[in-house]
Enzyme design. Structure first.
Site, PDB file in Angstrom:
ATOM      1  N   ILE A  27     -22.360  10.953   1.021  1.00  0.00           N
ATOM      2  CA  ILE A  27     -22.622   9.649   1.634  1.00  0.00           C
ATOM      3  C   ILE A  27     -22.202   9.611   3.095  1.00  0.00           C
ATOM      4  O   ILE A  27     -22.699   8.798   3.866  1.00  0.00           O
ATOM      5  CB  ILE A  27     -21.937   8.533   0.818  1.00  0.00           C
ATOM      6  CG1 ILE A  27     -22.377   8.619  -0.649  1.00  0.00           C
ATOM      7  CG2 ILE A  27     -22.266   7.160   1.381  1.00  0.00           C
ATOM      8  CD1 ILE A  27     -23.880   8.613  -0.851  1.00  0.00           C
TER       9      ILE A  27
ATOM     10  N   LYS B 268       0.833  -1.209   0.000  1.00  0.00           N
ATOM     11  CA  LYS B 268       0.000   0.000   0.000  1.00  0.00           C
ATOM     12  C   LYS B 268       0.865   1.257   0.000  1.00  0.00           C
ATOM     13  O   LYS B 268       0.663   2.182  -0.796  1.00  0.00           O
ATOM     14  CB  LYS B 268      -0.912   0.002   1.218  1.00  0.00           C
ATOM     15  CG  LYS B 268      -1.703   1.291   1.436  1.00  0.00           C
ATOM     16  CD  LYS B 268      -2.455   1.259   2.758  1.00  0.00           C
ATOM     17  CE  LYS B 268      -3.183   2.561   3.026  1.00  0.00           C
ATOM     18  NZ  LYS B 268      -4.315   2.764   2.108  1.00  0.00           N
TER      19      LYS B 268
ATOM     20  N   CYS C   6     -19.960   7.231  -3.095  1.00  0.00           N
ATOM     21  CA  CYS C   6     -19.653   6.659  -1.792  1.00  0.00           C
ATOM     22  C   CYS C   6     -19.021   7.760  -0.935  1.00  0.00           C
ATOM     23  O   CYS C   6     -19.006   8.931  -1.316  1.00  0.00           O
ATOM     24  CB  CYS C   6     -18.711   5.457  -1.975  1.00  0.00           C
ATOM     25  SG  CYS C   6     -18.659   4.337  -0.561  1.00  0.00           S
TER      26      CYS C   6
ATOM     27  N   HIS D 104     -13.340   6.592  -5.735  1.00  0.00           N
ATOM     28  CA  HIS D 104     -12.094   5.835  -5.653  1.00  0.00           C
ATOM     29  C   HIS D 104     -11.059   6.336  -6.644  1.00  0.00           C
ATOM     30  O   HIS D 104      -9.953   5.807  -6.711  1.00  0.00           O
ATOM     31  CB  HIS D 104     -12.359   4.347  -5.900  1.00  0.00           C
ATOM     32  CG  HIS D 104     -13.229   3.729  -4.854  1.00  0.00           C
ATOM     33  ND1 HIS D 104     -14.495   3.275  -5.110  1.00  0.00           N
ATOM     34  CD2 HIS D 104     -13.019   3.526  -3.533  1.00  0.00           C
ATOM     35  CE1 HIS D 104     -15.020   2.800  -4.000  1.00  0.00           C
ATOM     36  NE2 HIS D 104     -14.155   2.942  -3.029  1.00  0.00           N
TER      37      HIS D 104
ATOM     38  N   ASN E 166     -15.567  -9.515   0.766  1.00  0.00           N
ATOM     39  CA  ASN E 166     -15.412  -8.068   0.768  1.00  0.00           C
ATOM     40  C   ASN E 166     -14.222  -7.641  -0.077  1.00  0.00           C
ATOM     41  O   ASN E 166     -13.772  -6.512   0.005  1.00  0.00           O
ATOM     42  CB  ASN E 166     -15.259  -7.532   2.205  1.00  0.00           C
ATOM     43  CG  ASN E 166     -15.269  -6.013   2.247  1.00  0.00           C
ATOM     44  OD1 ASN E 166     -15.919  -5.369   1.435  1.00  0.00           O
ATOM     45  ND2 ASN E 166     -14.519  -5.431   3.156  1.00  0.00           N
TER      46      ASN E 166
ATOM     47  N   TYR F 167      -9.706  -3.536  -1.922  1.00  0.00           N
ATOM     48  CA  TYR F 167      -9.490  -3.312  -3.356  1.00  0.00           C
ATOM     49  C   TYR F 167      -8.252  -2.431  -3.498  1.00  0.00           C
ATOM     50  O   TYR F 167      -7.952  -1.606  -2.626  1.00  0.00           O
ATOM     51  CB  TYR F 167     -10.687  -2.618  -4.023  1.00  0.00           C
ATOM     52  CG  TYR F 167     -10.970  -1.241  -3.477  1.00  0.00           C
ATOM     53  CD1 TYR F 167     -10.319  -0.119  -3.974  1.00  0.00           C
ATOM     54  CD2 TYR F 167     -11.882  -1.051  -2.450  1.00  0.00           C
ATOM     55  CE1 TYR F 167     -10.556   1.141  -3.450  1.00  0.00           C
ATOM     56  CE2 TYR F 167     -12.135   0.202  -1.922  1.00  0.00           C
ATOM     57  CZ  TYR F 167     -11.465   1.299  -2.435  1.00  0.00           C
ATOM     58  OH  TYR F 167     -11.707   2.539  -1.911  1.00  0.00           O
TER      59      TYR F 167
ATOM     60  N   TRP G 153     -18.550  -7.193   7.256  1.00  0.00           N
ATOM     61  CA  TRP G 153     -17.230  -6.579   7.204  1.00  0.00           C
ATOM     62  C   TRP G 153     -16.457  -6.806   8.498  1.00  0.00           C
ATOM     63  O   TRP G 153     -15.474  -6.132   8.784  1.00  0.00           O
ATOM     64  CB  TRP G 153     -17.346  -5.104   6.871  1.00  0.00           C
ATOM     65  CG  TRP G 153     -17.754  -4.916   5.431  1.00  0.00           C
ATOM     66  CD1 TRP G 153     -18.043  -5.886   4.515  1.00  0.00           C
ATOM     67  CD2 TRP G 153     -17.932  -3.676   4.755  1.00  0.00           C
ATOM     68  NE1 TRP G 153     -18.384  -5.334   3.311  1.00  0.00           N
ATOM     69  CE2 TRP G 153     -18.325  -3.982   3.422  1.00  0.00           C
ATOM     70  CE3 TRP G 153     -17.804  -2.346   5.116  1.00  0.00           C
ATOM     71  CZ2 TRP G 153     -18.571  -2.997   2.469  1.00  0.00           C
ATOM     72  CZ3 TRP G 153     -18.053  -1.348   4.169  1.00  0.00           C
ATOM     73  CH2 TRP G 153     -18.430  -1.685   2.856  1.00  0.00           C
TER      74      TRP G 153
ATOM     75  N   CYS H  75     -23.139  -0.001  -2.549  1.00  0.00           N
ATOM     76  CA  CYS H  75     -22.137   0.265  -3.580  1.00  0.00           C
ATOM     77  C   CYS H  75     -21.417  -0.997  -4.017  1.00  0.00           C
ATOM     78  O   CYS H  75     -21.327  -1.971  -3.285  1.00  0.00           O
ATOM     79  CB  CYS H  75     -21.111   1.294  -3.096  1.00  0.00           C
ATOM     80  SG  CYS H  75     -20.220   0.831  -1.596  1.00  0.00           S
TER      81      CYS H  75
END
Length: 791
Positions: free
Chosen positions: A468, A42, A761, A729, A149, A549, A598, A681
């Site tokens: 959102i 990441k 979102c 995103h 997820n 993701y 989640w 979503c």
């Protein structure tokens, strides 16, 4: 007692294994988390996107992570180690790049392959320079990976798609491992699942993706042939679509694809065909007689399929027994799993059985040893990916007659301690769940009557605008949250900081003209974790990250016991936000199904029971928010589609009922004038499932949808709806004109009187510059339509 399992010579299994002690049952991992023990992937990927590290540094970190994963599995004693399970974004998107399934809107920029890859995954927007043209392209659609997820980037095909090898990533990574002295089994998503999970591009809506199979198979064979030339003796082709309700043409495609590979067997490695996440029994005819070396099935999710699938295993085929859970964090029950594997050995012989994870371990955190703050009693119940690697090896040794008595006895003690623990059981919660009745899941009046009271109270314009919930989580927010967690600032200092952040968000929303505001959620680390930390029955990790993701990782809370709310969780911040504005401010909560899905749920209690426990806790919170003067309350359920059983039938029907029922239990205790919102979503949504929630307003991700039929599906939705106008995103900022065009398209099928204007979102992952521009353009687009509808 466990060391005696194989000493009973009266047992046919014991005799079989005693006669074959020289035969070691192999162990296999289907895939390992690629994120790194400290989220190295990441950090480096996001630094690359920001131009702070070079592509060479990005690739270097990727190579280091792959090497570490292979060495970890090798040192644990795993026999079959995967390669090509690594990706800088998504393994399905990797295949689209590899096979040149790149829509022209990305290919035309002639970017480096890695930049094309990221543009397809997250969009790209760059201004023109003296040496390069402007770039403005949206991301491909992103949807849930089955009922997990994890989100994959949906392959997108057109009549002009030309499959060909675009690089050789699987080969390169196999050779990397080989240079380290590690023989791996490369893994790729199989050709039928790859096409079936894809879609036709917006310029080729008449295209059926499976019709492209004949064009795709030679390219698959080409990469498999290159793998054999590089030294690969076997490959793993994943066909998870075998657990879906496959149409006949898809079942026929499975047979066609693997018969094609068999026709080229001399030039290809042996194939293990893997399915997971459910039972394959309804598609058994597609598997029967397939010319592959081995079949893998998920016996964690579907142990009941054992007899059926064993009956189709050919005389020379191996059976890979997926018995170590790749989706949850509970320690394996070695005795129970060993007994299950022994059934396979009895049927097929030890040399034809493989002990494996049920699926890739992508869905689990990397290493339990990184958790120093967990209650030791609870920690002993868990196994993360690194521990699951060891579990696979221990079970394979056990069923091979090796002495692992110490491990078996420790495991049995841990399993028994969890079952008997007071932590898991709360009689008061059980009693309250048992008292739920139908009245608790029904609003006092139907929507049309509620709407009249809400319009009087809220006085909203046509095309009301909102967001959102979350606003950018800045570095300053994270630093102060960390200081508070460490005790270096007081509760009073932290509250003052949070209130200042809330006021900044409120003033910005007022300034641009949003109609229903949010407080921005600066106090929240995650939409599930934040609430879970305030509920009895949860526990949490410090470093239990899982990829959702791309570079978005989450730390799923773990449900360890019965769930209840000891005190209000969000009222203070919502009341403060409402006190500094005259516009309505939404109270923001996460719904019961999403809190469940989640999290890592319990495996000893039905999921619907856990959902109702969460619903009661949230009902108390919703009622407290209303009592405190909050008149708009949003209870998000983005995971409601994710939880839907993969096949039609009684299990799915039951889920559809209790998922909607638990939401209504959480939200139905309010007055008619209180407006209930929900949000969904990145899933293939069913309007009927959303209708069953009876929320007054729902907001749905829409910006990546390019199927005109999608809007029509919601045409008769009785309540109000907002279809998201921009992709949160992506760093890309859509113009006012682009949003106007989207709204015009929507209004061809959806009545203006029911339409809300909002993003896809929450804005947590965006920076303030992008957020301000995007929301300003969105509000201006709404104002444009208000003027149009005045005429």
């Amino acid at each position: 007692m466990f060391s005696m399992i194989f000493k009973d010579t009266k047992s046919s299994v014991g005799q079989l294994i005693s006669n074959n002690l020289h035969t070691m049952v192999q162990s296999a991992i289907l895939g390992f988390p690629r994120i790194g023990p400290n989220r190295e992937l990441k950090k480096t990927t996001e630094a690359y996107w920001k131009g702070k590290v070079s592509v060479e540094e990005l690739f270097k970190v990727g190579k280091e992570l792959r090497a570490a994963n292979w060495k970890l599995q090798k040192e644990a004693g795993v026999d079959i180690i995967p390669s090509n399970d690594f990706s800088f974004y998504d393994q399905v998107l990797d295949l689209s790049l590899l096979f040149n399934a790149i829509p022209e809107r990305y290919a035309k920029y002639n970017l480096a392959p890695i930049d094309t890859f990221f543009a397809m995954g997250r969009g790209l927007q760059k201004s023109a320079t003296e040496t390069s043209a402007a770039i403005d392209v949206t991301a491909l659609e992103m949807v849930k990976w089955f009922d997990s997820n994890y989100h994959y980037v949906r392959p997108t095909f057109s009549h002009s798609t030309e499959f060909k090898l675009n690089g050789q990533k699987p080969v390169d990574e196999f050779l990397e491992a080989k240079e380290l002295g590690i023989q791996t089994r490369p893994v790729l998503l199989g050709p039928v699942s790859y096409l079936f999970l894809g879609k036709a591009d917006k310029d080729s809506l008449d295209l059926e993706p499976l019709s492209l199979l004949e064009k795709l198979l030679p390219v698959y064979a080409e990469v498999l042939s290159k793998l054999k030339q590089a030294g690969a003796t076997e490959v793993q082709l994943d066909e998870p679509t075998l657990v879906l309700d496959l149409p006949q043409e898809a079942q026929q495609a499975i047979k066609k694809a693997y018969q094609f590979f068999a026709s080229k067997a001399s030039s290809l490695p042996e194939i293990t065909l893997a399915s997971y996440f459910g039972t394959v029994v309804p598609n058994l005819n597609a598997l029967k007689g397939l010319p592959v070396a081995a079949l893998h099935f998920d016996f964690v999710r579907a142990p009941e399929q054992f007899d059926d699938v064993v009956s189709i295993v050919g005389d020379k085929q191996k059976l890979s027994v997926g018995i170590i859970d790749g989706r949850n964090i509970w320690k394996n029950n070695f005795a129970k799993s060993s007994e299950f594997v022994k059934k396979a050995i009895e049927k097929l012989g030890a040399d034809r059985v493989i002990v494996a994870t049920s699926s890739s371990l992508l869905h689990t955190p990397v290493d339990l040893e990184n958790e120093s703050k967990l209650n030791p009693v609870i920690k002993d119940w868990f196994a993360f990916a690194t521990q699951k690697v060891k579990e696979v090896v221990i079970v394979s040794k056990n069923v091979s007659g090796k002495n692992v008595s110490a491990e078996l006895e420790a495991n049995a003690k841990s399993v028994a301690a969890r079952a008997a623990s007071d932590i898991t059981n709360n009689p008061a919660v059980k009693k309250r769940v048992a008292a739920i009745d139908a009245k608790m899941a029904q609003r006092a009046a139907p929507f049309d009557e509620r709407l009249i009271e809400q319009q009087k109270s809220l006085k909203l314009p046509l095309f009301p605008t909102t967001t959102i919930g979350s606003f950018p989580q800045t570095r300053d927010i994270r630093i102060n949250r960390n200081k508070f967690a460490k005790g270096t600032i007081s509760a009073e200092e932290y509250e003052k900081f949070i209130n200042a952040e809330i006021e900044t968000v409120i003033r910005f929303q007022e300034e641009i003209g949003l109609d229903v505001l949010v407080h921005g959620e600066p106090e929240r680390n995650d939409m599930v974790q934040y609430f879970g930390e305030q509920l009895n029955g949860y526990t949490f990790t410090v470093n239990g990250w899982v990829q959702s993701y791309g570079s978005r990782y989450v730390r799923p809370p773990i449900i360890v016991g019965d769930l209840s709310r000891p005190k209000p969780m969000s009222v203070k911040e919502s009341v403060y936000a409402q006190s500094i504005t005259t516009k309505p401010v939404k109270g923001m909560l996460t719904g019961p199904v999403t809190c469940l899905r989640w999290s890592f749920p319990r495996d000893d209690v039905e999921q619907k029971t856990q959902a109702y426990q969460l619903a009661l806790a949230l009902r108390d919170e919703v009622n407290d928010l209303e009592a405190a003067g909050i008149t708009v309350i949003q209870v998000d359920e983005p995971a409601i589609r994710e939880g839907l059983p993969l096949r039609a039938g009684a299990e799915r029907d039951d889920y559809v009922f209790w998922a909607a029922d638990s939401f209504r239990v959480a939200t139905s205790g309010v007055r008619n004038s209180t407006q209930i919102h929900s949000h969904f979503c990145y899933s293939d949504l069913d309007p009927n499932h959303i209708k069953a929630l009876d929320a007054d307003v729902v907001s749905i991700e829409y910006s990546k949808k390019d199927d005109p039929n999608y809007i029509a599906e919601f045409k008769d939705y009785p309540n109000h709806i907002g279809l998201g106008l921009f992709d949160i995103h992506s760093p890309r900022v859509p113009s006012k004109e682009e949003m106007i065009h989207k709204i015009e398209t929507i209004l061809k099928d959806y009545p203006a009187s029911k339409f809300w204007v909002n993003p896809d979102c929450g804005l947590k992952t965006r920076d303030w510059a992008e957020t301000k521009l995007s929301l300003t353009n969105m509000v201006d687009a709404a104002k444009y339509f208000r003027e149009q509808y005045k005429k």
